[in-house]
Scaffold this motif. Structure first.
Motif, mmCIF file in Angstrom:
data_model
loop_
_atom_site.group_PDB
_atom_site.id
_atom_site.type_symbol
_atom_site.label_atom_id
_atom_site.label_comp_id
_atom_site.label_asym_id
_atom_site.label_seq_id
_atom_site.Cartn_x
_atom_site.Cartn_y
_atom_site.Cartn_z
ATOM 1 N N VAL A 191 0.839 -1.195 0.000
ATOM 2 C CA VAL A 191 0.000 0.000 0.000
ATOM 3 C C VAL A 191 0.879 1.252 0.000
ATOM 4 C CG1 VAL A 191 -1.819 1.265 1.176
ATOM 5 C CG2 VAL A 191 -1.790 -1.243 1.271
ATOM 6 N N PRO A 192 0.722 2.135 -0.968
ATOM 7 C CA PRO A 192 1.474 3.394 -0.949
ATOM 8 C C PRO A 192 1.179 4.188 0.315
ATOM 9 C CG PRO A 192 0.496 3.030 -3.110
ATOM 10 C CD PRO A 192 -0.095 1.998 -2.190
ATOM 11 N N ARG A 193 2.205 4.829 0.844
ATOM 12 C CA ARG A 193 2.065 5.516 2.126
ATOM 13 C C ARG A 193 1.017 6.626 2.088
ATOM 14 N NH1 ARG A 193 2.507 3.757 7.105
ATOM 15 N NH2 ARG A 193 2.581 5.513 8.557
ATOM 16 N N GLN A 194 0.831 7.235 0.915
ATOM 17 C CA GLN A 194 -0.146 8.320 0.812
ATOM 18 C C GLN A 194 -1.576 7.831 0.992
ATOM 19 O OE1 GLN A 194 2.053 7.439 -1.525
ATOM 20 N NE2 GLN A 194 1.203 7.512 -3.602
ATOM 21 N N ASN A 195 -1.772 6.515 0.992
ATOM 22 C CA ASN A 195 -3.112 5.971 1.204
ATOM 23 C C ASN A 195 -3.319 5.522 2.647
ATOM 24 O OD1 ASN A 195 -3.976 6.502 -1.360
ATOM 25 N ND2 ASN A 195 -4.676 4.425 -1.795
ATOM 26 N N TYR A 196 -2.705 6.250 3.562
ATOM 27 C CA TYR A 196 -2.890 5.989 4.996
ATOM 28 C C TYR A 196 -4.015 6.873 5.531
ATOM 29 C CZ TYR A 196 -1.986 6.002 10.028
ATOM 30 O OH TYR A 196 -2.123 5.913 11.389
ATOM 31 N N LEU A 197 -5.023 6.244 6.121
ATOM 32 C CA LEU A 197 -6.135 6.958 6.734
ATOM 33 C C LEU A 197 -5.870 7.130 8.219
ATOM 34 C CD1 LEU A 197 -9.171 5.157 5.042
ATOM 35 C CD2 LEU A 197 -8.261 7.425 4.496
ATOM 36 N N ARG A 198 -5.881 8.351 8.679
ATOM 37 C CA ARG A 198 -5.618 8.623 10.094
ATOM 38 C C ARG A 198 -6.907 8.467 10.909
ATOM 39 N NH1 ARG A 198 -0.585 10.384 10.747
ATOM 40 N NH2 ARG A 198 0.532 11.153 8.912
ATOM 41 N N THR A 199 -7.435 7.268 10.855
ATOM 42 C CA THR A 199 -8.637 6.925 11.614
ATOM 43 C C THR A 199 -8.730 5.411 11.692
ATOM 44 O OG1 THR A 199 -11.024 7.333 11.820
ATOM 45 C CG2 THR A 199 -10.195 6.826 9.620
ATOM 46 N N ASN A 200 -9.570 4.918 12.575
ATOM 47 C CA ASN A 200 -9.816 3.482 12.675
ATOM 48 C C ASN A 200 -10.909 3.087 11.694
ATOM 49 O OD1 ASN A 200 -8.069 2.673 14.965
ATOM 50 N ND2 ASN A 200 -9.381 4.054 16.138
ATOM 51 N N VAL A 201 -10.590 2.180 10.786
ATOM 52 C CA VAL A 201 -11.595 1.671 9.854
ATOM 53 C C VAL A 201 -12.023 0.297 10.359
ATOM 54 C CG1 VAL A 201 -12.132 1.041 7.479
ATOM 55 C CG2 VAL A 201 -10.602 2.971 7.945
ATOM 56 N N ARG A 202 -13.019 0.288 11.222
ATOM 57 C CA ARG A 202 -13.511 -0.957 11.816
ATOM 58 C C ARG A 202 -14.634 -1.514 10.949
ATOM 59 N NH1 ARG A 202 -12.047 1.807 16.920
ATOM 60 N NH2 ARG A 202 -10.281 0.601 17.758
ATOM 61 N N ALA A 203 -14.228 -1.965 9.786
ATOM 62 C CA ALA A 203 -15.153 -2.556 8.814
ATOM 63 C C ALA A 203 -14.341 -3.490 7.933
ATOM 64 C CB ALA A 203 -15.825 -1.470 7.975
ATOM 65 N N GLY A 204 -15.007 -4.520 7.407
ATOM 66 C CA GLY A 204 -14.340 -5.445 6.531
ATOM 67 C C GLY A 204 -13.677 -6.596 7.263
ATOM 68 N N VAL A 205 -12.720 -7.248 6.594
ATOM 69 C CA VAL A 205 -12.042 -8.427 7.138
ATOM 70 C C VAL A 205 -11.005 -8.023 8.172
ATOM 71 C CG1 VAL A 205 -10.614 -10.408 6.557
ATOM 72 C CG2 VAL A 205 -12.419 -9.699 4.996
ATOM 73 N N LYS A 206 -10.985 -8.752 9.277
ATOM 74 C CA LYS A 206 -9.969 -8.550 10.303
ATOM 75 C C LYS A 206 -8.715 -9.379 9.973
ATOM 76 C CE LYS A 206 -13.194 -7.623 14.116
ATOM 77 N NZ LYS A 206 -13.549 -8.001 15.518
ATOM 78 N N ASP A 207 -7.713 -9.270 10.833
ATOM 79 C CA ASP A 207 -6.477 -10.027 10.623
ATOM 80 C C ASP A 207 -6.763 -11.519 10.705
ATOM 81 O OD1 ASP A 207 -3.838 -10.447 10.101
ATOM 82 O OD2 ASP A 207 -3.087 -9.727 12.024
#
Length: 211
Positions: A191-207
């Motif tokens: 993932v390119p660093r510029q695509n870092y979201l400064r928030t918690n995305v608690r949706a989708g698949v977990k680890d």
């Protein structure tokens, strides 16, 4: 095989009515169309992971596989983004988890609100093939503040399609892990660093927990 085509082909295989891994269609009632779409995506995605012909899981993990761990479906993570198209973007080499590099180009920049903050993400399109071969597929990899704790440390992916206008719907409930999380034989884009979201995305698949 390309990261996007792997997912798409896998989901198509999982949806075939003659596959014993698919089972009966979900009986989903009393929920919105958005919520129904999220739950159906999870069901089909799990079915694909159970299918030995399509699953990225090695046999030792798939034999006891019951389903991936997801965050609870949440329609607040379905955002309608303003799409800033970038027709003059120059193709670049996207690094992967191996020595391979992918030829990608920034198709556009999505601007949206999430968790009370403004964000933007670059959306990519393959530059390896002609437009006819690529079709409408777009690739959205992203990082967020759950990485390394609740979700895979290297970020997650979302598959999109080219929209007709200047807006695009991003459903973070459909965020999935790179295949190399499950099997090291895959080469996965970083993932390119510029695509870092400064928030918690608690949706989708977990680890993915292997033990």
């Amino acid at each position: 095989m390309r990261f996007i085509l792997l997912l798409t082909i896998g989901l198509l295989i999982a949806c075939k009515s003659d596959k014993k891994f698919h089972g009966e269609p979900l009986a989903i009632e009393g929920v919105s169309e958005k919520m129904k779409g999220i739950l159906e995506f999870q069901s089909k995605y799990d079915a694909m992971f159970k299918d030995p012909e399509a699953s990225p899981l090695p046999d030792r993990f798939r034999k006891d596989f019951e389903g991936l761990e997801y965050y609870n479906a949440d329609t607040t993570y379905v955002v309608n983004a303003v799409l800033e198209r970038t027709p003059d973007a120059i193709p670049f080499k996207m690094s992967t988890t191996t020595d391979e590099q992918r030829n990608e180009v920034v198709f556009g920049i999505a601007h949206f609100e999430l968790n009370g903050k403004s964000h933007q993400l670059e959306i990519y399109r393959s530059a390896d093939e002609g437009e006819a071969e690529v079709g409408d597929y777009l690739f959205l990899p992203f990082l967020d503040e759950t990485n390394g704790n609740e979700t895979y440390g290297g970020g997650r992916y979302i598959e999109l399609e080219v929209p007709s206008g200047d807006s695009i719907t991003i459903d973070f409930n459909r965020a999935f892990n790179p295949y190399c999380v499950y099997n090291k034989k895959y080469s996965c884009p970083l993932v390119p660093r510029q695509n870092y979201l400064r928030t918690n995305v608690r949706a989708g698949v977990k680890d993915f927990k292997k033990d």
